[in-house]
Scaffold this active site. Structure first.
Site, PDB file in Angstrom:
ATOM      1  N   CYS A 234       0.871  -1.189   0.000  1.00  0.00           N
ATOM      2  CA  CYS A 234       0.000   0.000   0.000  1.00  0.00           C
ATOM      3  C   CYS A 234       0.898   1.227   0.000  1.00  0.00           C
ATOM      4  O   CYS A 234       0.911   2.019   0.946  1.00  0.00           O
ATOM      5  CB  CYS A 234      -0.915   0.009   1.214  1.00  0.00           C
ATOM      6  N   ALA A 235       1.640   1.402  -1.066  1.00  0.00           N
ATOM      7  CA  ALA A 235       2.763   2.343  -1.080  1.00  0.00           C
ATOM      8  C   ALA A 235       2.339   3.802  -1.001  1.00  0.00           C
ATOM      9  O   ALA A 235       3.094   4.639  -0.499  1.00  0.00           O
ATOM     10  CB  ALA A 235       3.615   2.110  -2.327  1.00  0.00           C
ATOM     11  N   GLY A 238       4.928   6.522  -1.635  1.00  0.00           N
ATOM     12  CA  GLY A 238       6.180   5.782  -1.686  1.00  0.00           C
ATOM     13  C   GLY A 238       7.223   6.195  -0.671  1.00  0.00           C
ATOM     14  O   GLY A 238       8.390   5.789  -0.779  1.00  0.00           O
ATOM     15  N   LYS A 240       7.771   5.222   2.385  1.00  0.00           N
ATOM     16  CA  LYS A 240       8.387   4.098   3.092  1.00  0.00           C
ATOM     17  C   LYS A 240       9.246   3.258   2.153  1.00  0.00           C
ATOM     18  O   LYS A 240      10.268   2.705   2.568  1.00  0.00           O
ATOM     19  CB  LYS A 240       7.312   3.265   3.785  1.00  0.00           C
ATOM     20  N   ASP A 256       0.230  -0.066  -5.302  1.00  0.00           N
ATOM     21  CA  ASP A 256      -0.898   0.589  -4.656  1.00  0.00           C
ATOM     22  C   ASP A 256      -2.163   0.302  -5.457  1.00  0.00           C
ATOM     23  O   ASP A 256      -2.109   0.192  -6.695  1.00  0.00           O
ATOM     24  CB  ASP A 256      -0.675   2.103  -4.551  1.00  0.00           C
ATOM     25  N   ASP A 294       1.050  -0.801   4.889  1.00  0.00           N
ATOM     26  CA  ASP A 294       0.680   0.462   5.538  1.00  0.00           C
ATOM     27  C   ASP A 294      -0.747   0.750   5.091  1.00  0.00           C
ATOM     28  O   ASP A 294      -0.982   1.464   4.124  1.00  0.00           O
ATOM     29  CB  ASP A 294       1.638   1.577   5.118  1.00  0.00           C
ATOM     30  N   CYS A 347      -1.481   4.709  10.778  1.00  0.00           N
ATOM     31  CA  CYS A 347      -1.249   5.987  11.461  1.00  0.00           C
ATOM     32  C   CYS A 347      -2.460   6.282  12.333  1.00  0.00           C
ATOM     33  O   CYS A 347      -2.987   7.389  12.341  1.00  0.00           O
ATOM     34  CB  CYS A 347      -0.960   7.121  10.478  1.00  0.00           C
TER      35      CYS A 347
END
Length: 393
Positions: A234-235, A238, A240, A256, A294, A347
Site C-alpha cells: 500500500c505504497a 512511496g 516508506k 498501490d 501500511d 497511522c
C-alpha cells in the site's frame, strides 16, 4: 493584509471547508486567487484555519454558538487567546462585520475554557471518545491535548547522500535549522525555515525527504537484509519504499490499489539515488521476503496535520476501513515467502485498527505468530503510529 483582514479571509475559508471542501484545496485556491497576499499573510491565514479546525468543538463553545461557522470559530479563537473579538470584528476596511446583537448575547453567555465538558475541551468527537479512552488509557487526555496543537515538521536524511550530522550542517547553510530526535536515527526536527524546505537544493537533490519521525522509526525496525525481495503493498506516495531503499540494498517493489498515488515516486527515487520498481502486473503467485502493509486507516494519529479529517470520520466509515484492513492483511499474507515477514502499519491510535486487527488475523490464521509490535503517540514527539511484525509459525 491587516490582522483583521487575515481574520476575515480565514472566516471565508473555514465556511468553505465546513461545507465539505478539503482544507488544503481551499487554502491553495485562495492563495492563487489573492496574489496580493504576501507569504506572511498566507502563513497567518493558514495558521488561523488549521488552529480553528484542530479546536473546532472548543472554539465553537467559547463563541457561544450552537454549530460551527467561520465567524464562530474565529470569535472563539480570539477569546481563547485572551482577546476581545470586537476589536477585530469592526467592519472597517477588510475586517469582518461587527458582531450582531445575537452573537454578542451568545458570547456573553458562553462558558469559560475551564468550564467545558471533557470531550469538548479536548476537541474529541463524542462517538470516538470511549474508544480512544479504551485504546489510550491514562494517556487519553494528554494525547488529545497534544492533538490540539501544531505538529512538528520532520525530515528523513537520506543515508545514501550523507550522515545526519553532515546533512544537518548542509541544510543549515540554506536557512533550515534542525535538531536531532531520539525517535529515529536519520530524523531531524525542523526548528526554523520549514517553508524553505521544498525549494532548497538539499531537498531537490534528494538529501532529505519530508517524513514524520514515527513512521521513520517503524521502518528502521524492519528486519532488512541485503538482497531481500520487499513489497510495499500500500505504497501511496512511496515514502516508506524510499526509506527502505535508503537503509539497505534490497529489491524494493511499490504497489498501490490506486497507481496514480505513486506517479511522483520514480522522480523522487531518482533524486534520492534509490532503486524502487513500480508493480506493473498482477502480484498473484509472487512472494517476497517482507511485505509491508501500511493500510488505509482513520488517520487519527495525524489529526494535528489533517484536522478536518477528525470531523469527517464517521462510525460507518470506520467500519468500512476495518473491513478493508482485514482484507488487505489476508491478501498480503499470501504474498509472503515461507520464512518471510508481514509488517502491518497504521497511522491510527485506535486499538480496533491496531492490536485488534492483529489479534483477529491470528485467530483466522493460526499458522502465523506475532513477533513484535510498537505504538507511538504524539507524546513520543511524532505522529500517532502503530506497527506489528508477523511471521509463520
Amino acid at each position: 493584509m491587516t490582522p483583521a483582514g487575515r481574520i476575515a479571509a480565514s472566516i471565508g475559508l473555514l465556511d468553505r471547508i465546513l461545507t465539505g471542501e478539503a482544507a488544503e484545496h481551499a487554502l491553495t485556491g485562495w492563495a492563487r486567487a489573492n496574489r496580493y497576499a504576501g507569504s506572511g499573510d498566507r502563513a497567518a491565514v493558514r495558521d488561523h484555519v488549521y488552529d480553528a479546525l484542530r479546536r473546532l468543538r472548543s472554539l465553537t463553545a467559547l463563541s457561544g454558538a450552537n454549530t460551527p461557522s467561520g465567524r464562530a470559530l474565529l470569535t472563539g479563537h480570539l477569546r481563547a487567546m485572551g482577546r476581545n473579538p470586537e476589536e477585530m470584528f469592526t467592519g472597517e476596511g477588510y475586517a469582518p462585520d461587527p458582531l450582531n446583537a445575537a452573537e454578542r448575547v451568545k458570547l456573553r453567555a458562553a462558558p469559560g475554557a475551564d468550564m467545558l465538558p471533557e470531550l469538548v475541551a479536548l476537541d474529541c468527537p463524542d462517538w470516538l471518545g470511549p474508544q480512544l479512552k479504551d485504546s489510550l488509557g491514562n494517556d487519553f487526555a494528554p494525547v488529545l491535548e497534544a492533538m490540539r496543537h501544531r505538529a512538528p515538521v520532520f525530515l528523513r536524511v537520506n543515508a545514501r547522500r550523507g550522515s545526519r550530522n553532515e546533512v544537518a550542517v548542509r541544510i543549515a547553510e540554506e536557512g533550515i535549522e534542525t535538531r536531532t530526535t531520539p525517535l529515529a536515527s536519520h530524523a531531524l526536527e525542523v526548528t526554523a525555515g520549514e517553508r524553505s524546505i521544498r525549494n532548497s537544493v538539499s531537498y531537490q537533490q534528494g538529501f532529505v525527504e519530508l517524513q514524520d519521525a514515527s513512521p521513520q522509526a517503524a521502518v528502521e525496525a524492519l528486519p532488512l537484509k541485503r538482497g531481500m525481495r520487499i513489497l510495499d503493498y500500500c505504497a501511496g506516495g512511496g515514502g516508506k519504499s524510499l526509506a527502505i531503499a535508503a537503509r539497505a540494498d534490497c529489491d524494493v517493489t511499490a504497489h498501490d490499489a490506486e497507481p496514480r498515488r505513486m506517479r511522483d515516486l520514480p522522480v523522487r527515487a531518482a533524486r534520492a539515488g534509490a532503486a524502487v520498481r513500480i508493480a506493473k502486473s498482477d502480484l498473484q503467485g509472487q512472494n517476497y521476503d517482507l511485505v509491508l502493509l501500511d493500510v488505509p486507516c482513520s488517520g487519527i494519529g495525524t489529526w494535528r496535520r489533517d484536522p478536518d479529517a477528525k470531523w469527517k470520520l464517521t462510525p460507518e466509515w470506520l467500519s468500512d476501513l476495518l473491513r478493508v484492513q482485514e482484507e488487505i492483511l489476508d491478501q498480503g499474507s499470501r504474498l509472503v515467502a515461507p520464512a518471510g515477514t508481514l509488517a502491518y502499519m497504521t497511522c491510527s491510535l485506535l486499538g480496533a485498527e491496531n492490536g485488534g486487527q492483529i489479534a483477529a488475523f491470528l485467530d483466522r490464521h493460526p499458522d502465523w505468530r506475532l513477533v513484535e509490535e510498537r505504538s507511538f503517540t504524539p507524546l513520543n514527539g511524532g505522529d500517532g503510529f502503530y506497527s506489528a511484525h508477523l511471521t509463520r509459525v
